[in-house]
Design a protein around this motif. Structure first.
Motif, PDB file in Angstrom:
ATOM      1  N   MET A   1      39.688  45.271  46.668  1.00  0.00           N
ATOM      2  CA  MET A   1      39.465  43.857  46.358  1.00  0.00           C
ATOM      3  C   MET A   1      38.159  43.677  45.581  1.00  0.00           C
ATOM      4  O   MET A   1      38.072  42.804  44.705  1.00  0.00           O
ATOM      5  CB  MET A   1      39.470  43.023  47.634  1.00  0.00           C
ATOM      6  CG  MET A   1      40.874  42.855  48.198  1.00  0.00           C
ATOM      7  SD  MET A   1      40.949  41.814  49.651  1.00  0.00           S
ATOM      8  CE  MET A   1      40.616  40.199  48.962  1.00  0.00           C
TER       9      MET A   1
ATOM     10  N   VAL B   1      36.944  36.232  54.527  1.00  0.00           N
ATOM     11  CA  VAL B   1      37.643  37.318  53.836  1.00  0.00           C
ATOM     12  C   VAL B   1      37.259  38.698  54.372  1.00  0.00           C
ATOM     13  O   VAL B   1      38.145  39.489  54.703  1.00  0.00           O
ATOM     14  CB  VAL B   1      37.460  37.211  52.308  1.00  0.00           C
ATOM     15  CG1 VAL B   1      37.974  38.454  51.605  1.00  0.00           C
ATOM     16  CG2 VAL B   1      38.176  35.977  51.790  1.00  0.00           C
TER      17      VAL B   1
ATOM     18  N   THR C   1      37.986  42.097  41.915  1.00  0.00           N
ATOM     19  CA  THR C   1      37.069  40.999  41.621  1.00  0.00           C
ATOM     20  C   THR C   1      36.190  41.327  40.418  1.00  0.00           C
ATOM     21  O   THR C   1      35.985  40.482  39.540  1.00  0.00           O
ATOM     22  CB  THR C   1      36.197  40.702  42.853  1.00  0.00           C
ATOM     23  OG1 THR C   1      37.055  40.352  43.937  1.00  0.00           O
ATOM     24  CG2 THR C   1      35.230  39.562  42.594  1.00  0.00           C
TER      25      THR C   1
ATOM     26  N   ILE D   1      39.910  41.269  56.388  1.00  0.00           N
ATOM     27  CA  ILE D   1      40.182  42.653  55.990  1.00  0.00           C
ATOM     28  C   ILE D   1      40.125  43.573  57.207  1.00  0.00           C
ATOM     29  O   ILE D   1      40.994  44.433  57.397  1.00  0.00           O
ATOM     30  CB  ILE D   1      39.194  43.092  54.895  1.00  0.00           C
ATOM     31  CG1 ILE D   1      39.494  42.330  53.603  1.00  0.00           C
ATOM     32  CG2 ILE D   1      39.248  44.592  54.667  1.00  0.00           C
ATOM     33  CD1 ILE D   1      38.452  42.478  52.525  1.00  0.00           C
TER      34      ILE D   1
ATOM     35  N   GLY E   1      47.782  38.541  53.501  1.00  0.00           N
ATOM     36  CA  GLY E   1      47.273  38.120  52.192  1.00  0.00           C
ATOM     37  C   GLY E   1      47.578  36.668  51.900  1.00  0.00           C
ATOM     38  O   GLY E   1      46.752  35.936  51.352  1.00  0.00           O
TER      39      GLY E   1
ATOM     40  N   VAL F   1      48.235  42.460  44.814  1.00  0.00           N
ATOM     41  CA  VAL F   1      48.083  42.881  46.210  1.00  0.00           C
ATOM     42  C   VAL F   1      49.088  43.988  46.530  1.00  0.00           C
ATOM     43  O   VAL F   1      48.764  44.962  47.217  1.00  0.00           O
ATOM     44  CB  VAL F   1      48.229  41.683  47.173  1.00  0.00           C
ATOM     45  CG1 VAL F   1      48.344  42.134  48.616  1.00  0.00           C
ATOM     46  CG2 VAL F   1      47.044  40.739  47.016  1.00  0.00           C
TER      47      VAL F   1
ATOM     48  N   TRP G   1      33.332  35.134  47.840  1.00  0.00           N
ATOM     49  CA  TRP G   1      34.491  35.034  48.727  1.00  0.00           C
ATOM     50  C   TRP G   1      34.223  34.026  49.818  1.00  0.00           C
ATOM     51  O   TRP G   1      33.088  33.730  50.157  1.00  0.00           O
ATOM     52  CB  TRP G   1      34.790  36.367  49.385  1.00  0.00           C
ATOM     53  CG  TRP G   1      35.359  37.400  48.463  1.00  0.00           C
ATOM     54  CD1 TRP G   1      35.965  37.193  47.262  1.00  0.00           C
ATOM     55  CD2 TRP G   1      35.385  38.810  48.678  1.00  0.00           C
ATOM     56  NE1 TRP G   1      36.365  38.374  46.718  1.00  0.00           N
ATOM     57  CE2 TRP G   1      36.020  39.383  47.568  1.00  0.00           C
ATOM     58  CE3 TRP G   1      34.931  39.635  49.693  1.00  0.00           C
ATOM     59  CZ2 TRP G   1      36.217  40.747  47.456  1.00  0.00           C
ATOM     60  CZ3 TRP G   1      35.134  40.989  49.572  1.00  0.00           C
ATOM     61  CH2 TRP G   1      35.773  41.532  48.474  1.00  0.00           C
TER      62      TRP G   1
ATOM     63  N   TRP H   1      44.430  35.736  49.929  1.00  0.00           N
ATOM     64  CA  TRP H   1      44.059  36.813  49.021  1.00  0.00           C
ATOM     65  C   TRP H   1      44.761  36.636  47.679  1.00  0.00           C
ATOM     66  O   TRP H   1      44.340  37.182  46.671  1.00  0.00           O
ATOM     67  CB  TRP H   1      44.437  38.170  49.587  1.00  0.00           C
ATOM     68  CG  TRP H   1      43.709  38.564  50.829  1.00  0.00           C
ATOM     69  CD1 TRP H   1      42.650  37.921  51.412  1.00  0.00           C
ATOM     70  CD2 TRP H   1      43.982  39.682  51.660  1.00  0.00           C
ATOM     71  NE1 TRP H   1      42.261  38.581  52.550  1.00  0.00           N
ATOM     72  CE2 TRP H   1      43.069  39.676  52.718  1.00  0.00           C
ATOM     73  CE3 TRP H   1      44.923  40.694  51.609  1.00  0.00           C
ATOM     74  CZ2 TRP H   1      43.061  40.634  53.712  1.00  0.00           C
ATOM     75  CZ3 TRP H   1      44.918  41.658  52.596  1.00  0.00           C
ATOM     76  CH2 TRP H   1      43.988  41.638  53.634  1.00  0.00           C
ATOM     77  N   TYR H   2      45.850  35.904  47.677  1.00  0.00           N
ATOM     78  CA  TYR H   2      46.583  35.585  46.454  1.00  0.00           C
ATOM     79  C   TYR H   2      47.163  34.186  46.598  1.00  0.00           C
ATOM     80  O   TYR H   2      47.334  33.680  47.703  1.00  0.00           O
ATOM     81  CB  TYR H   2      47.687  36.614  46.173  1.00  0.00           C
ATOM     82  CG  TYR H   2      48.757  36.692  47.229  1.00  0.00           C
ATOM     83  CD1 TYR H   2      49.880  35.884  47.177  1.00  0.00           C
ATOM     84  CD2 TYR H   2      48.657  37.599  48.285  1.00  0.00           C
ATOM     85  CE1 TYR H   2      50.873  35.956  48.143  1.00  0.00           C
ATOM     86  CE2 TYR H   2      49.643  37.681  49.255  1.00  0.00           C
ATOM     87  CZ  TYR H   2      50.746  36.857  49.173  1.00  0.00           C
ATOM     88  OH  TYR H   2      51.720  36.941  50.125  1.00  0.00           O
TER      89      TYR H   2
END
Length: 145
Positions: free
Chosen positions: A22, A44, A26, A48, A93, A108, A40, A98-99
């Motif tokens: 990630m 986040v 980024t 993870i 995610g 992802v 973030w 995350w998306y």
């Protein structure tokens, strides 16, 4: 390798790999598109770690087995493992943002494939190293007798 060590190693490898990938994602977005994703949300990194610890027991249940299984059964377990872990990562995610669109999901998914292969290689290497240590210790005991 005992089960607690197995879960911890799996969770650590998965979490570290997700964080690394990630971060690379980024950085690529920042330098190619100028999208500022370096900030973030507060949850986040914690998400993870949570995903790492959610995926590790699946590995333990499906793959870590002391009894010999047929090759077909093991292949089936590996496929089931891959799908279950992908489901956990995909759902996490989505829940942890995350998306937000299909393109983000595909990124992802690509990251998942890379991490899955890496964790397989690393786990195999660790298990073989542990096996070698055990065999060396047994050989030393035999030599002393």
């Amino acid at each position: 390798m005992n089960k607690a060590k197995f879960i911890f190693n799996q969770a650590l490898m998965i979490s570290t790999s997700i964080l690394f990938c990630m971060g690379v994602r980024t950085a690529i977005l920042f330098f190619t598109k100028g999208i500022d994703m370096a900030g973030w949300e507060w949850y986040v990194p914690l998400s993870i770690v949570i995903v790492g610890f959610l995926c590790a027991p699946v590995s333990l249940l499906l793959l870590y087995d002391d009894q010999a299984k047929s090759a077909w059964t093991m292949r089936l377990r590996i496929c089931l493992h891959c799908l279950l872990v992908f489901g956990i990562v995909s759902l996490s995610g989505y829940l942890f943002h995350w998306y937000s669109d299909l393109a983000g999901f595909l990124v992802v998914a690509l990251i998942y494939i890379i991490i899955y292969v890496f964790v397989w290689i690393a786990t195999t290497w660790i298990l073989k190293a542990d096996e070698k240590k055990i065999n060396d210790a047994i050989d030393q005991i035999r030599d002393e007798e």
